[in-house]
Scaffold this motif. Structure first.
Motif, PDB file in Angstrom:
ATOM      1  N   HIS A 161      -7.245   3.024  -8.292  1.00 13.64           N
ATOM      2  CA  HIS A 161      -7.287   4.124  -7.780  1.00 13.64           C
ATOM      3  C   HIS A 161      -6.061   5.018  -8.256  1.00 13.64           C
ATOM      4  N   LEU A 162      -6.377   6.177  -8.501  1.00 14.27           N
ATOM      5  CA  LEU A 162      -5.159   7.335  -9.009  1.00 14.27           C
ATOM      6  C   LEU A 162      -4.384   6.432  -9.985  1.00 14.27           C
ATOM      7  N   GLY A 163      -4.988   5.522 -10.981  1.00 17.27           N
ATOM      8  CA  GLY A 163      -4.471   4.741 -12.397  1.00 17.27           C
ATOM      9  C   GLY A 163      -3.473   3.658 -11.528  1.00 17.27           C
ATOM     10  N   LEU A 164      -3.184   3.563 -10.355  1.00 17.91           N
ATOM     11  CA  LEU A 164      -2.568   2.498  -9.968  1.00 17.91           C
ATOM     12  C   LEU A 164      -3.387   1.046  -9.873  1.00 17.91           C
ATOM     13  N   SER A 165      -2.261   0.141 -10.018  1.00 17.32           N
ATOM     14  CA  SER A 165      -2.826  -1.223  -9.875  1.00 17.32           C
ATOM     15  C   SER A 165      -2.983  -1.560  -8.452  1.00 17.32           C
ATOM     16  N   PRO A 166      -3.837  -2.735  -8.077  1.00 15.14           N
ATOM     17  CA  PRO A 166      -4.014  -3.069  -6.710  1.00 15.14           C
ATOM     18  C   PRO A 166      -2.622  -3.184  -6.068  1.00 15.14           C
ATOM     19  N   ARG A 167      -1.741  -3.726  -6.511  1.00 14.00           N
ATOM     20  CA  ARG A 167      -0.272  -4.018  -5.956  1.00 14.00           C
ATOM     21  C   ARG A 167       0.082  -2.745  -5.670  1.00 14.00           C
ATOM     22  N   GLU A 168       0.002  -1.890  -6.644  1.00 14.91           N
ATOM     23  CA  GLU A 168       0.930  -0.533  -6.465  1.00 14.91           C
ATOM     24  C   GLU A 168       0.018   0.196  -5.479  1.00 14.91           C
ATOM     25  N   TRP A 169      -1.364   0.060  -5.270  1.00 14.63           N
ATOM     26  CA  TRP A 169      -2.193   0.687  -4.316  1.00 14.63           C
ATOM     27  C   TRP A 169      -1.858   0.434  -3.228  1.00 14.63           C
ATOM     28  N   ASP A 170      -1.669  -0.985  -2.982  1.00 16.39           N
ATOM     29  CA  ASP A 170      -1.304  -1.487  -1.675  1.00 16.39           C
ATOM     30  C   ASP A 170       0.276  -0.814  -1.111  1.00 16.39           C
ATOM     31  N   VAL A 171       1.048  -0.653  -2.102  1.00 18.08           N
ATOM     32  CA  VAL A 171       2.436  -0.086  -1.813  1.00 18.08           C
ATOM     33  C   VAL A 171       2.296   1.211  -1.400  1.00 18.08           C
ATOM     34  N   GLY A 172       1.277   2.014  -2.109  1.00 20.46           N
ATOM     35  CA  GLY A 172       1.038   3.465  -1.953  1.00 20.46           C
ATOM     36  C   GLY A 172       0.448   3.798  -0.570  1.00 20.46           C
ATOM     37  N   ARG A 173      -0.416   3.067  -0.224  1.00 19.40           N
ATOM     38  CA  ARG A 173      -1.137   3.165   1.042  1.00 19.40           C
ATOM     39  C   ARG A 173      -0.140   3.047   2.200  1.00 19.40           C
ATOM     40  N   CYS A 174       1.001   2.100   1.952  1.00 19.54           N
ATOM     41  CA  CYS A 174       1.972   1.727   3.051  1.00 19.54           C
ATOM     42  C   CYS A 174       3.075   3.378   3.071  1.00 19.54           C
ATOM     43  N   ILE A 175       3.155   3.548   2.009  1.00 18.12           N
ATOM     44  CA  ILE A 175       3.867   4.882   1.663  1.00 18.12           C
ATOM     45  C   ILE A 175       3.217   6.133   2.668  1.00 18.12           C
ATOM     46  N   ALA A 176       2.039   6.136   2.384  1.00 18.45           N
ATOM     47  CA  ALA A 176       1.142   7.176   2.970  1.00 18.45           C
ATOM     48  C   ALA A 176       1.316   6.929   4.562  1.00 18.45           C
ATOM     49  N   ARG A 177       1.170   5.731   4.928  1.00 21.49           N
ATOM     50  CA  ARG A 177       1.731   5.722   6.585  1.00 21.49           C
ATOM     51  C   ARG A 177       2.918   5.785   6.991  1.00 21.49           C
ATOM     52  N   GLY A 178       3.754   6.219   6.133  1.00 24.03           N
ATOM     53  CA  GLY A 178       5.105   6.696   6.700  1.00 24.03           C
ATOM     54  C   GLY A 178       5.966   5.409   6.910  1.00 24.03           C
ATOM     55  N   LEU A 179       5.857   4.109   6.276  1.00 25.84           N
ATOM     56  CA  LEU A 179       6.322   2.924   6.425  1.00 25.84           C
ATOM     57  C   LEU A 179       7.571   3.172   5.862  1.00 25.84           C
TER      58      LEU A 179
END
Length: 233
Positions: A161-179
């Motif tokens: 999603h958004l051109g991110l790999s599965p691992r990058e997407w995992d990190v991106g979702r954590c960033i979105a949660r404010g971690l």
């Protein structure tokens, strides 16, 4: 730097304008000239003058009306020079409807940041400094509410999603949660160095400058593009 501060609470508007000018050397590398105005009509007059201001701080409830996101919509429609607008508001992140109004301002009407008038003095000072430095700024408590009220899509939709790999997407979702980087490393069972490296890749792929902008992009994608109510607060 020429700044327009718009708020119909005249004493507060003048006080914030004077505060900004008094602390200009602490907040910005360039001199600051602040013009306080108290109505939306006057704000539109000022933003259409030549030269226009460099930045606008806009309250969402003007002229004794609770307009919400409609205030920013109206202002942006009369902002031909696309002067950056920061929402300075008394809305609170503890209210779901008010959080959605803030989300609409960021997503649909190109707000360049949010300042909470009822927030801690120190946080507001930090936010002002970051905004005057050209950054997009959203208080942590608002960013966390954005993430908390966003529905996660299915796992199959998340891949690349958004051109991110599965691992990058995992990190991106954590960033979105404010971690924080340390919290992300603990949750994904990786090192903090790995999180920093992946975060840099994410910023580059999403063409954003920092964690806040990355979080907004990911949260917008998680929201699936559904438009919340744009009604008054």
């Amino acid at each position: 730097m020429k700044i327009l501060w718009v708020d119909d609470h005249e004493l507060l508007c003048v006080a914030l304008s004077e505060y900004l000018q008094t602390h200009a050397s602490e907040l910005s590398a360039t001199p600051i000239d602040v013009t306080p105005v108290f109505t939306l009509a006057r704000a539109l007059e000022e933003v259409n003058k030549a030269p226009p201001p460099d930045l606008v701080f806009l309250d969402l409830n003007l002229d004794d009306e609770n307009r919400g996101a409609a205030t920013l919509e109206h202002f942006q429609a009369g902002n031909p020079s696309k002067v950056p607008v920061v929402v300075c508001t008394g809305l609170t992140p503890g209210n779901d409807q008010e959080v959605e109004i803030l989300r609409v301002c960021m997503r649909d009407y190109a707000a360049r940041g949010i300042l909470l008038k009822g927030g801690a003095h120190k946080k507001m000072f930090i936010g002002l400094s970051r905004i005057l430095g050209g950054e997009l700024w959203i208080p942590e408590e608002v960013l966390l509410r954005f993430a908390r009220s966003t529905q996660a899509p299915s796992a199959s939709r998340n891949e690349h999603h958004l051109g991110l790999s599965p691992r990058e997407w995992d990190v991106g979702r954590c960033i979105a949660r404010g971690l924080s980087g340390k919290q992300i490393a603990r949750e994904l069972n990786v090192t903090e160095g790995h999180v920093r490296q992946v975060s840099c890749v994410i910023y580059d792929k999403l063409r954003v400058r920092n964690r806040v902008e990355a979080a907004l992009r990911v949260n917008a994608e998680l929201g699936g593009g559904s438009g919340p109510d744009k009604g008054p607060s």
